[in-house]
Motif scaffolding. Sequence first.
Motif, PDB file in Angstrom:
ATOM      1  N   LEU A  61      67.948  21.938  64.909  1.00 55.70           N
ATOM      2  CA  LEU A  61      67.668  22.493  63.595  1.00 55.70           C
ATOM      3  C   LEU A  61      67.545  21.384  62.551  1.00 55.70           C
ATOM      4  O   LEU A  61      68.306  20.414  62.569  1.00 55.70           O
ATOM      5  CB  LEU A  61      68.786  23.455  63.179  1.00 55.70           C
ATOM      6  CG  LEU A  61      68.949  24.730  64.020  1.00 55.70           C
ATOM      7  CD1 LEU A  61      70.185  25.494  63.578  1.00 55.70           C
ATOM      8  CD2 LEU A  61      67.716  25.617  63.916  1.00 55.70           C
ATOM      9  N   SER A  62      66.587  21.543  61.657  1.00 60.18           N
ATOM     10  CA  SER A  62      66.411  20.572  60.585  1.00 60.18           C
ATOM     11  C   SER A  62      67.501  20.760  59.539  1.00 60.18           C
ATOM     12  O   SER A  62      68.241  21.756  59.556  1.00 60.18           O
ATOM     13  CB  SER A  62      65.040  20.745  59.939  1.00 60.18           C
ATOM     14  OG  SER A  62      64.971  22.006  59.269  1.00 60.18           O
TER      15      SER A  62
ATOM     16  N   THR B 201      86.806  13.724  60.490  1.00 59.05           N
ATOM     17  CA  THR B 201      87.555  13.849  59.240  1.00 59.05           C
ATOM     18  C   THR B 201      86.722  13.378  58.055  1.00 59.05           C
ATOM     19  O   THR B 201      86.691  14.034  57.006  1.00 59.05           O
ATOM     20  CB  THR B 201      88.857  13.026  59.325  1.00 59.05           C
ATOM     21  OG1 THR B 201      89.641  13.494  60.434  1.00 59.05           O
ATOM     22  CG2 THR B 201      89.667  13.166  58.057  1.00 59.05           C
ATOM     23  N   CYS B 202      86.021  12.259  58.208  1.00 56.18           N
ATOM     24  CA  CYS B 202      85.172  11.746  57.128  1.00 56.18           C
ATOM     25  C   CYS B 202      84.022  12.702  56.825  1.00 56.18           C
ATOM     26  O   CYS B 202      83.683  12.932  55.654  1.00 56.18           O
ATOM     27  CB  CYS B 202      84.618  10.372  57.510  1.00 56.18           C
ATOM     28  SG  CYS B 202      85.861   9.067  57.579  1.00 56.18           S
ATOM     29  N   ALA B 203      83.422  13.254  57.879  1.00 59.65           N
ATOM     30  CA  ALA B 203      82.322  14.202  57.680  1.00 59.65           C
ATOM     31  C   ALA B 203      82.810  15.455  56.964  1.00 59.65           C
ATOM     32  O   ALA B 203      82.130  15.988  56.079  1.00 59.65           O
ATOM     33  CB  ALA B 203      81.702  14.570  59.031  1.00 59.65           C
TER      34      ALA B 203
ATOM     35  N   GLU C 299      76.698  18.360  58.940  1.00 60.64           N
ATOM     36  CA  GLU C 299      75.851  18.021  60.094  1.00 60.64           C
ATOM     37  C   GLU C 299      75.129  16.691  59.880  1.00 60.64           C
ATOM     38  O   GLU C 299      74.998  15.897  60.820  1.00 60.64           O
ATOM     39  CB  GLU C 299      74.835  19.141  60.328  1.00 60.64           C
ATOM     40  CG  GLU C 299      75.444  20.509  60.633  1.00 60.64           C
ATOM     41  CD  GLU C 299      76.116  20.595  62.002  1.00 60.64           C
ATOM     42  OE1 GLU C 299      76.060  19.604  62.766  1.00 60.64           O
ATOM     43  OE2 GLU C 299      76.701  21.648  62.301  1.00 60.64           O
ATOM     44  N   VAL C 300      74.683  16.450  58.667  1.00 53.45           N
ATOM     45  CA  VAL C 300      73.979  15.194  58.376  1.00 53.45           C
ATOM     46  C   VAL C 300      74.925  14.002  58.515  1.00 53.45           C
ATOM     47  O   VAL C 300      74.571  12.974  59.109  1.00 53.45           O
ATOM     48  CB  VAL C 300      73.362  15.240  56.958  1.00 53.45           C
ATOM     49  CG1 VAL C 300      72.881  13.856  56.534  1.00 53.45           C
ATOM     50  CG2 VAL C 300      72.206  16.223  56.913  1.00 53.45           C
ATOM     51  N   ILE C 301      76.129  14.134  57.972  1.00 52.66           N
ATOM     52  CA  ILE C 301      77.103  13.033  58.060  1.00 52.66           C
ATOM     53  C   ILE C 301      77.536  12.824  59.506  1.00 52.66           C
ATOM     54  O   ILE C 301      77.704  11.685  59.963  1.00 52.66           O
ATOM     55  CB  ILE C 301      78.316  13.316  57.153  1.00 52.66           C
ATOM     56  CG1 ILE C 301      77.882  13.393  55.694  1.00 52.66           C
ATOM     57  CG2 ILE C 301      79.377  12.223  57.314  1.00 52.66           C
ATOM     58  CD1 ILE C 301      78.975  13.851  54.746  1.00 52.66           C
TER      59      ILE C 301
END
Length: 226
Positions: free
Chosen positions: A27-28, A141-143, A115-117
């Motif tokens: 998925l985009s 955790t960062c995401a 999802e991007v991170i």
Amino acid sequence: MFAVSFWGYDLGKQIVGAVSPIGPDGLSTGQLAAAGFLSAIPMTAITAPFERVKVILQVQGQKQLAPGEKPKYSGGLDVVRQLYREGGLRSVFRGSVATLARDGPGSAAYFAAYEVIKKALSPKDPVTGKPTGQLSLTAVTCAGAGAGVAMWIPVFPVDTVKSRLQTAEGHVSIGGVIRELYGKGGYKAFFPGFGPALTRAVPANAATFLGVELAHQAMNKMFGPK
């Protein structure tokens, strides 16, 4: 709330995948955002009345009572009873549209950012060069922390309007609340507590996504991958 939110997100991805083509990389970002927005619809049905009760009790707790004066509400159930007596279910669910206006875009930014991170932090496959999706707990955790910040930045003014709408006495409208806020303090009036909200969002959502990913791993071990 989070159980319904993540269930709605999974359902949203299925819906988006059924009505639009999925690329070779999945998925985009736009499709993920759309799935995130869809997740807010069932969540709003649950959160709107609970948040109405919560903010009413919070405002009541901040009010200085005169000697011998008792608070209007004795607890959550009493709030629901009095709201229903005053205006039926419509009164209990006041602010639902504003809640969806907050949670729709907020959830879209929330899940898309996560999802991007995740993809950016994921190690690359040495053969294909594509992200493997195998993240460390630190990366998860960062995401999650980044997703929490991404959620609050665009919708914080909407949350302010929603809270004022849900705690206002009598019949009020969204437009009336916006005009009142702007008249009292301009644009700054829509951002009270913005710094503390972002500060809270970092550890809260880092813990949320960490818990979700650990739960996924545990469920996969117990029942096998989906």
